[in-house]
Design a protein around this motif. Structure first.
Motif, short mmCIF file in Angstrom:
data_model
loop_
_atom_site.label_atom_id
_atom_site.label_comp_id
_atom_site.label_asym_id
_atom_site.label_seq_id
_atom_site.Cartn_x
_atom_site.Cartn_y
_atom_site.Cartn_z
N PRO A 127 0.66 -1.34 0.11
CA PRO A 127 -0.09 0.18 0.06
C PRO A 127 0.79 1.36 0.17
O PRO A 127 0.59 2.28 -0.72
CB PRO A 127 -0.88 -0.21 1.42
CG PRO A 127 -0.99 -1.59 1.21
CD PRO A 127 0.35 -2.23 1.01
N THR A 128 1.83 1.24 0.64
CA THR A 128 2.63 2.48 0.85
C THR A 128 3.42 2.59 -0.61
O THR A 128 3.53 3.78 -0.88
CB THR A 128 3.88 2.34 1.80
OG1 THR A 128 3.04 2.40 3.17
CG2 THR A 128 4.69 3.85 1.98
N GLY A 129 4.01 1.62 -0.92
CA GLY A 129 4.87 1.68 -2.38
C GLY A 129 3.76 2.13 -3.29
O GLY A 129 4.07 3.20 -4.12
N LYS A 130 2.60 1.70 -3.33
CA LYS A 130 1.53 2.17 -4.33
C LYS A 130 1.25 3.75 -4.52
O LYS A 130 1.19 4.19 -5.41
CB LYS A 130 0.26 1.40 -4.35
CG LYS A 130 0.45 -0.15 -5.04
CD LYS A 130 -0.94 -0.89 -4.63
CE LYS A 130 -0.74 -2.36 -5.14
NZ LYS A 130 -2.15 -3.10 -4.96
N ALA A 131 0.99 4.04 -3.09
CA ALA A 131 0.98 5.51 -2.74
C ALA A 131 1.98 6.22 -3.09
O ALA A 131 1.82 7.22 -3.83
CB ALA A 131 0.51 5.78 -1.29
N LEU A 132 3.15 5.89 -3.21
CA LEU A 132 4.34 6.72 -3.30
C LEU A 132 4.30 6.85 -5.02
O LEU A 132 4.73 7.87 -5.71
CB LEU A 132 5.70 5.99 -3.07
CG LEU A 132 5.77 6.19 -1.34
CD1 LEU A 132 6.94 5.24 -0.70
CD2 LEU A 132 5.97 7.80 -0.85
N LEU A 133 4.33 5.58 -5.60
CA LEU A 133 4.36 5.72 -7.08
C LEU A 133 3.20 6.48 -7.74
O LEU A 133 3.52 6.86 -9.12
CB LEU A 133 4.27 4.05 -7.78
CG LEU A 133 5.62 3.28 -7.31
CD1 LEU A 133 5.28 2.10 -7.84
CD2 LEU A 133 6.93 3.96 -8.06
N ALA A 134 2.25 6.79 -6.98
CA ALA A 134 1.19 7.58 -7.70
C ALA A 134 1.19 9.00 -7.15
O ALA A 134 0.47 9.75 -7.64
CB ALA A 134 -0.17 6.82 -7.15
N ALA A 135 2.28 9.16 -6.61
CA ALA A 135 2.43 10.62 -6.13
C ALA A 135 3.77 11.59 -6.71
O ALA A 135 4.70 10.95 -7.48
CB ALA A 135 2.68 10.95 -4.72
N ASP A 136 3.73 12.63 -6.55
CA ASP A 136 4.85 13.71 -7.10
C ASP A 136 5.47 14.42 -5.87
O ASP A 136 4.87 14.36 -4.80
CB ASP A 136 4.32 14.59 -8.08
CG ASP A 136 4.04 13.92 -9.37
OD1 ASP A 136 4.48 13.17 -9.82
OD2 ASP A 136 2.84 14.34 -9.91
N MET A 137 6.54 15.13 -6.16
CA MET A 137 7.01 15.94 -5.04
C MET A 137 6.22 16.82 -4.58
O MET A 137 5.32 17.59 -5.25
CB MET A 137 8.12 16.75 -5.72
CG MET A 137 8.72 17.70 -4.40
SD MET A 137 9.63 16.97 -3.25
CE MET A 137 11.27 16.78 -3.95
N GLY A 138 5.93 17.10 -3.19
CA GLY A 138 5.02 17.95 -2.38
C GLY A 138 3.45 17.51 -2.19
O GLY A 138 2.62 18.24 -1.78
N ALA A 149 1.23 12.08 5.00
CA ALA A 149 2.65 12.53 4.96
C ALA A 149 2.98 13.12 3.69
O ALA A 149 2.36 12.72 2.62
CB ALA A 149 3.65 11.34 5.17
N LYS A 150 3.75 14.26 3.84
CA LYS A 150 3.91 14.99 2.57
C LYS A 150 5.30 14.73 2.06
O LYS A 150 6.27 14.48 2.92
CB LYS A 150 4.19 16.58 2.97
CG LYS A 150 4.35 17.47 1.65
CD LYS A 150 4.26 19.01 2.01
CE LYS A 150 4.42 19.71 0.74
NZ LYS A 150 4.34 21.16 1.24
N ILE A 151 5.38 14.21 0.70
CA ILE A 151 6.92 14.08 0.13
C ILE A 151 7.57 15.23 -0.13
O ILE A 151 7.14 16.33 -0.69
CB ILE A 151 6.33 13.39 -1.44
CG1 ILE A 151 5.75 12.30 -1.10
CG2 ILE A 151 7.84 13.14 -2.14
CD1 ILE A 151 5.25 11.84 -2.43
N VAL A 152 8.86 15.23 0.79
CA VAL A 152 9.89 16.32 0.60
C VAL A 152 11.05 16.07 0.04
O VAL A 152 11.66 17.19 -0.23
CB VAL A 152 10.00 16.62 2.26
CG1 VAL A 152 8.67 17.29 2.85
CG2 VAL A 152 10.58 15.68 2.78
#
Length: 161
Positions: A127-138, A149-152
């Motif tokens: 679940p965390t890996g999928k959430a990260l792969l669907a996200a961008d900086m910020g 959590a915000k991607i920094v």
């Protein structure tokens, strides 16, 4: 005495197309992925497995680990890091996130076979890996424990690291 009631489940709720490998006669891969699933790995992870196999063969070790490594290496699809820095997270990225309380955590998105090779590894299918792969900086994501959590920071390691 209460009457016995029987309940039937409609066949509409049975996933016939996703049969367990053990029941269908297909064999699950060494990585635990279902048959037919692509076994992604970073270049770093593939290099570590090749080096381990080379050392075991040089030592003339005829162990189960040699057979396991051979099977894993035969099933891999190596994903190279992007050519340049990016604001998008992709496979192999090391990502730092900061939660609402200011706590920072780092995750490296890797394949299922290399989870033990990186101290901060998270599988691309988790679940965390999928959430990260669907996200961008910020972007804000939801971690497995429910925290936001915000991607920094996003970093990409080369295959030689």
């Amino acid at each position: 005495m209460l009457p016995v009631r029987y309940f039937w489940m409609s066949r509409a709720f049975v996933k016939e197309d996703v049969d367990l490998p053990e029941r269908s006669g297909r064999k699950r891969s060494a990585s635990g992925l279902p048959p037919g699933a692509t076994n992604y790995i970073t270049a770093r992870g593939a290099k570590r497995f090749r080096n381990e196999l080379q050392k075991l063969r040089a030592a003339n070790a005829g162990s189960e680990r040699v057979a396991e490594l051979e099977q894993i290496l035969a099933s891999l699809h190596v994903v190279d890091p992007p050519d340049r820095a990016s604001n998008s997270i992709s496979f192999g990225a090391t990502v730092t996130v900061k939660d609402e309380k200011g706590l920072t955590e780092t995750y490296t998105v890797v394949g299922v076979d290399e989870l033990d090779l990186e101290p901060d590894a998270v599988s691309w299918i988790s679940p965390t890996g999928k959430a990260l792969l669907a996200a961008d900086m910020g972007n804000w994501i939801t971690l497995e424990d429910g925290r936001k959590a915000k991607i920094v920071k996003i970093e990409f390691k080369t295959g030689s690291e």
